[in-house]
Design a protein around this motif. Sequence first.
Motif, mmCIF file in Angstrom:
data_model
loop_
_atom_site.group_PDB
_atom_site.id
_atom_site.type_symbol
_atom_site.label_atom_id
_atom_site.label_comp_id
_atom_site.label_asym_id
_atom_site.label_seq_id
_atom_site.Cartn_x
_atom_site.Cartn_y
_atom_site.Cartn_z
ATOM 1 N N ALA A 268 0.064 75.543 15.772
ATOM 2 C CA ALA A 268 0.432 74.134 15.974
ATOM 3 C C ALA A 268 1.952 74.048 16.099
ATOM 4 N N SER A 269 2.604 73.345 15.191
ATOM 5 C CA SER A 269 4.056 73.218 15.321
ATOM 6 C C SER A 269 4.821 74.222 14.465
ATOM 7 N N PHE A 270 4.102 75.064 13.746
ATOM 8 C CA PHE A 270 4.758 76.053 12.879
ATOM 9 C C PHE A 270 5.049 77.339 13.664
ATOM 10 N N SER B 38 2.146 57.107 21.998
ATOM 11 C CA SER B 38 1.053 56.197 21.605
ATOM 12 C C SER B 38 0.699 55.208 22.717
ATOM 13 N N GLN B 39 1.654 54.912 23.566
ATOM 14 C CA GLN B 39 1.384 53.960 24.645
ATOM 15 C C GLN B 39 0.912 54.659 25.921
ATOM 16 N N TYR B 40 0.816 55.966 25.860
ATOM 17 C CA TYR B 40 0.424 56.719 27.053
ATOM 18 C C TYR B 40 -1.102 56.775 27.154
ATOM 19 N N PRO B 41 -1.617 56.998 28.337
ATOM 20 C CA PRO B 41 -3.068 57.172 28.495
ATOM 21 C C PRO B 41 -3.543 58.389 27.700
ATOM 22 N N PRO B 42 -4.802 58.381 27.284
ATOM 23 C CA PRO B 42 -5.317 59.479 26.452
ATOM 24 C C PRO B 42 -5.116 60.864 27.068
ATOM 25 N N ASP B 43 -5.337 60.974 28.379
ATOM 26 C CA ASP B 43 -5.207 62.308 28.978
ATOM 27 C C ASP B 43 -3.758 62.795 28.957
ATOM 28 N N ILE B 44 -2.832 61.853 29.066
ATOM 29 C CA ILE B 44 -1.423 62.240 29.018
ATOM 30 C C ILE B 44 -1.023 62.588 27.581
ATOM 31 N N TYR B 48 0.526 66.044 26.506
ATOM 32 C CA TYR B 48 1.782 66.162 25.760
ATOM 33 C C TYR B 48 1.655 67.186 24.629
ATOM 34 N N LYS B 49 0.493 67.201 23.994
ATOM 35 C CA LYS B 49 0.308 68.164 22.892
ATOM 36 C C LYS B 49 0.439 69.599 23.394
ATOM 37 N N VAL B 50 -0.146 69.867 24.534
ATOM 38 C CA VAL B 50 -0.038 71.216 25.122
ATOM 39 C C VAL B 50 1.424 71.506 25.469
ATOM 40 N N PHE B 51 2.057 70.531 26.071
ATOM 41 C CA PHE B 51 3.475 70.663 26.426
ATOM 42 C C PHE B 51 4.313 70.967 25.182
ATOM 43 N N ALA B 52 4.060 70.216 24.102
ATOM 44 C CA ALA B 52 4.881 70.368 22.896
ATOM 45 C C ALA B 52 4.711 71.749 22.261
ATOM 46 N N ARG B 100 1.227 67.856 34.573
ATOM 47 C CA ARG B 100 0.666 66.500 34.577
ATOM 48 C C ARG B 100 1.473 65.598 33.644
ATOM 49 N N PHE B 101 1.778 66.123 32.466
ATOM 50 C CA PHE B 101 2.565 65.320 31.522
ATOM 51 C C PHE B 101 3.973 65.070 32.053
ATOM 52 N N LEU B 102 4.612 66.101 32.543
ATOM 53 C CA LEU B 102 6.014 65.963 32.978
ATOM 54 C C LEU B 102 6.160 64.968 34.129
#
Lengths: 395, 176
Positions: A268-270, B38-44, B48-52, B100-102
Amino acid sequence: MSRRPQGKRTTSLASLLLAAGCALAAILGVVWPRDARSQEHNFAGSLQANYLFVPTEKRGRDLSLDGMSTELSLKVAVDFTDNISANVKFCYSCHGVELGMAFVDVRLFDELNIRIGRFNPGFGDFSLRHDPANHRTSDKPLPYDMGRMLRLAEFNLGVLPSPYVDQGVEINGTHWFGDTVQLDYAVHAVGGLRAGPNDRDVDFTLMRSSYYIDNNSEPALGGRVSLTLNLSEDVLLTLGGSGMWGHLDPKRQNEYWIVGTDLYLRIASFDLHAEYLARRTEFDVGESPNETFRFGPGKDGKYSNFFIKDGFYVEGNLPVSARFELVARFDGLRRLGNVTLNSPLRSKNSMVLRYTAGFNIILEGSVRLKFSGEFYDFTDFKDEITINAGVAAAF
Amino acid sequence: MTTEWLRGVGAALAAAGVCIALSCATTTNRIGDSLDTSQYPPDIRDAYKVFAVRCSRCHTLARPLNARINDPQQWVRYVQRMRLNPASGINAKNGEIILRFLLHYMHQRQKERGEPDTEDSPEALPTSGDAPLGAAQVEVDGALEDGSRPVSSIGDGSEVGMPESQTSTTKTEATP
């Protein structure tokens, strides 16, 4: 000391590689012209200003480059075509302005990429994130230290001070086996680490500033292999191994080799980073070693003509919230071997262990305020404490 | 000693000021090194999680989030370049998700700044007819529910959206 009769052959091979790389780049430039519209310019940079305080010393400068330091880097990347680009990066830090990067990059396909010029040869995991805006502490792990550790003069910096920048050619590539396994490789022929004729260790000042060219007309060879596993969307594991070999001195009599292994785990973030590096460095014992070295000869009656310096680090980064993250690091550096009479090191096995705990506050735009405290546990000197406070930003 | 200390503190404050000034151009939904999706569409949000996770392996998220890239084509090449970096861990599927996110994020920033949205000017994008051989292409054939341009597939070259792996852009390190 070891003399290498095959030195000329190695030189020829590397020269051939370099010439072939240049010829290939020239040919590609001619036969693959591209629309000027595809040319892109990317500008990036980073800045870190840090204050190193040594509360256990009246004059910290005797032990390190304490006080304020500023590190700035500015990079421009230009895509000439879809397959050829140029990258130029200037850095400003403790020893002024340096050329951190100036190379042409030719990509034939995923598995074959050629870099020619001045670049960071692929070695270890830390080189991927050596920029101060990309790693979470103000300073670097001891094996990669370039001047912020305590007793830097006594230990002569780390095993391979980062960023290691050199001239030459590198061939690298990546291949995915399905969606799970990524295999990377890199082999390079570069100038290599340098030392003067009578030096008994690497002279890192010869790696920068006035002369960027090699000192012995023989390239150093090295490479890296890493395997990355996408275990899940949240879990990433990388295992890597690196090596480097060359001669230090102008006469090519004293060789060195460096090996390293690294592990990266992301859950995850770790983040968890761990690396081990070791360098074997030969030197000339001279005509009268008994008047030069602190310790006598070995059982065979001969003075050893090399020492080993190795080091490790384990570092964990844990974002607690969007604005606050914790950093913990345990690292060490050791020098094994004889020392000269005037060396401040007092044993054949000098070591330092360092314990680091820190936190970062992240402002808008990812400006990081970095705070950390370090405890140095020396075998040959009294223990010390340092405090780092800095600000870093990427733009 | 005191003068030296004051000089150091002054320099630190000046540097902090420069850094904060550099960061002033960020969008309002930035929180530290991350983004409030939080204001983004669910797929975005999922993208974002994958991007992060993937993109912070070598650099902070500030690098792409602060980048002033307004050309979708440039993002396509950038993601492909990063995907091919050693130990990136970004496979073809993840590359597509990150792209897609970017692109969504780029359009959001353009709206916030009142800049013309590149999706409104498809002529700005290279098409298969005028783009260089093997160059990345972003197809304009519809819109996502949030209004952003659809991002097509990445990786094996059989789909539109990212360059074929064999003709990818050059590789660079993640650091500046």
